[in-house]
Every structure is written in C-alpha cells, then in structure tokens.
Design an enzyme around this catalytic site. Structure first.
Site, PDB file in Angstrom:
ATOM      1  N   SER A   1       0.922  -1.376   0.272  1.00  0.00           N
ATOM      2  CA  SER A   1      -0.241   0.045  -0.044  1.00  0.00           C
ATOM      3  C   SER A   1       0.779   1.129  -0.157  1.00  0.00           C
ATOM      4  CB  SER A   1      -0.729   0.049   1.363  1.00  0.00           C
ATOM      5  OG  SER A   1      -1.537   1.387   1.239  1.00  0.00           O
TER       6      SER A   1
ATOM      7  N   TYR B   1      -1.876  -0.980  10.267  1.00  0.00           N
ATOM      8  CA  TYR B   1      -2.073  -1.250   8.947  1.00  0.00           C
ATOM      9  C   TYR B   1      -0.821  -0.760   8.282  1.00  0.00           C
ATOM     10  CZ  TYR B   1      -4.205  -1.355   4.315  1.00  0.00           C
ATOM     11  OH  TYR B   1      -4.386  -1.211   2.985  1.00  0.00           O
TER      12      TYR B   1
END
Length: 251
Positions: free
Chosen positions: A139, A152
């Site tokens: 990401s 995350y």
C-alpha cells in the site's frame, strides 16, 4: 495452462485479479476467510479451472491444510504466480493508547504473517515453474500515513521489506515484487450483499494527477505486467494515480 494463487480472492482486488487471470486462460486458486464470497466466485468460474478454499491465511494450521488440497489439485503441475493480497482492508485503528495488542496482531497476521506462511508453503510449487513470480500487495500507506493507522502501516511496511528480502533470497528462479495501491474503489467487486457503486466527488477525482480513482482492474493488470517483466524484481510499484508524486499544501 499456467496457474495463479491469490489470497484474499473473494472480494475487492483479489476478486478482480482472479477474474482477470481466468480471462487470460489461467487456472486460478483462491483462498479467503469469507466462505460466502468464495462461493459466489466459484459459481462464476468453471470448476475444472479453479479451486477456491476457505482459509485464514494468518493461521499456520489452516495454511498447511489448504496446501494439502492445493498439491492434490495441482497434481505435479507448477504454480506460476502467487499474489499475497490478503489483509484487513480498514486501516483505521483509533488512538494509539486505546489499541489492544490483539487488534494490532490481527492486522499484522492478516497481511504480513499471511504472506510469510503462504509464500513458504508455495515454494515447492513455484520452484517447479519456469519464470515464476510473486506479487505482494502492499500500500502507499507503507510510505505515507493518515493519523491513527499504525498497525495497517506497519503491516504494509513489513510487506515492502519482505518483498526485497524475498527477491534477493529466491532469485533468480522466482522474482518477487510489491504493488502499492493508493485509493482503489472496490465497491463493485464486493460480494452481492455488500456490493456498492459509490459516486465520487469531482475533488476526489481531481486530486489524482491521473484524473480518476483507481479500480481493482488496475491492480490486476499490474500483476500481469510484473509476471511478464522478466528483468523486474525487488521493486515496489506505486499504483496510485500519481498521488505520491503530488505535493499537497493546505492554504
């Protein structure tokens, strides 16, 4: 016929990758913790060309059991491409002093631990293939953050580090790269009960130099490119419509 294995295959980016490679004539193996989503995907693809197994890829025992079935299904055929896509989609953890260790661990296990476990289990099958590749779905949050996305970001940062380490360790037989998606609209690629077609504001689109929000199909195409790009390994491909290249100041 080539074979691809995708974790988190039931919804969103994983589902798009499965459908894209099936359309290219590949056999597809999909793992996901969501049995309902996998059942919908199973109904959409010919059974002789696809294998879908319910599996929590962050748990060693479940991964081992799944690969017993996968080895039987492959029947000595190689695995050509692995996509480590599984993870918890919601990046927001809340205030750090309220984040429980079990919740932190859930983010890490669903993405980083899962990538380790599935890659390790896949190695005998990948090593049988000519030109095998691994694509880890990271990401842009691995290199930039919104507030309160600690777990995350840490999981995706770990995916980035795992990627270059695997590329050095497994090459030249297996090439390993990471894709860093930015804003990807997955609503149309959810299972029927949660499927959505959201309308985005003009400013949502305009803030991207590419002029639009990303689609799961963009990630699927990038996986196909990286598999075919024989001199590319150990790389981290930002797929974010140019957002990480754009300086944003609040005036």
């Amino acid at each position: 016929m080539q074979t691809i294995l995708i974790t988190g295959a039931g919804k969103g980016i994983g589902r798009a990758i499965a459908m894209h490679f099936h359309g290219l004539g590949w056999r597809v193996v999909g793992l996901d913790v969501d049995a309902e989503a996998l059942a919908e995907l199973r109904d959409a693809l010919p059974r002789e060309q696809a294998l879908f197994l319910t599996c929590d890829v962050g748990r060693e025992g479940e991964v081992s059991a799944a690969f017993e079935r996968i080895a039987e299904w492959l029947d000595a055929d190689p695995l050509d491409c692995l996509v480590n896509n599984a993870g918890i989609a919601d990046p927001y953890a809340g205030p750090l002093d309220q984040l429980a260790l079990k919740d932190w661990q859930a983010w890490i296990d669903a993405s980083l631990t899962a990538a380790f476990l599935v890659t390790r289990a896949s190695l005998p099958h990948l090593r049988c293939a000519e030109g095998a590749s691994i694509a880890n779905i990271s990401s842009t949050r691995a290199v930039m953050s919104e507030p309160e996305t600690f777990a995350y970001a840490a999981a995706k940062g770990g995916i980035d580090a795992l990627t270059h380490s695997l590329a050095v360790s497994l090459g030249p037989a297996i090439r390993v790269n990471a894709i860093r998606p930015g804003w990807i609209e997955t609503g149309p690629w959810q299972k029927r009960g949660t499927r959505a077609h959201p309308e985005h504001r003009p400013q949502d689109r305009d803030q991207h130099p590419a002029g639009r929000i990303g689609r799961p199909e963009d990630i699927a195409e990038a996986v196909a490119y990286l598999h075919s790009a024989g001199f590319v390994t150990g790389q981290h491909l930002n797929l974010d419509g140019g957002m990480t290249a754009k300086m944003i100041y609040e005036h």
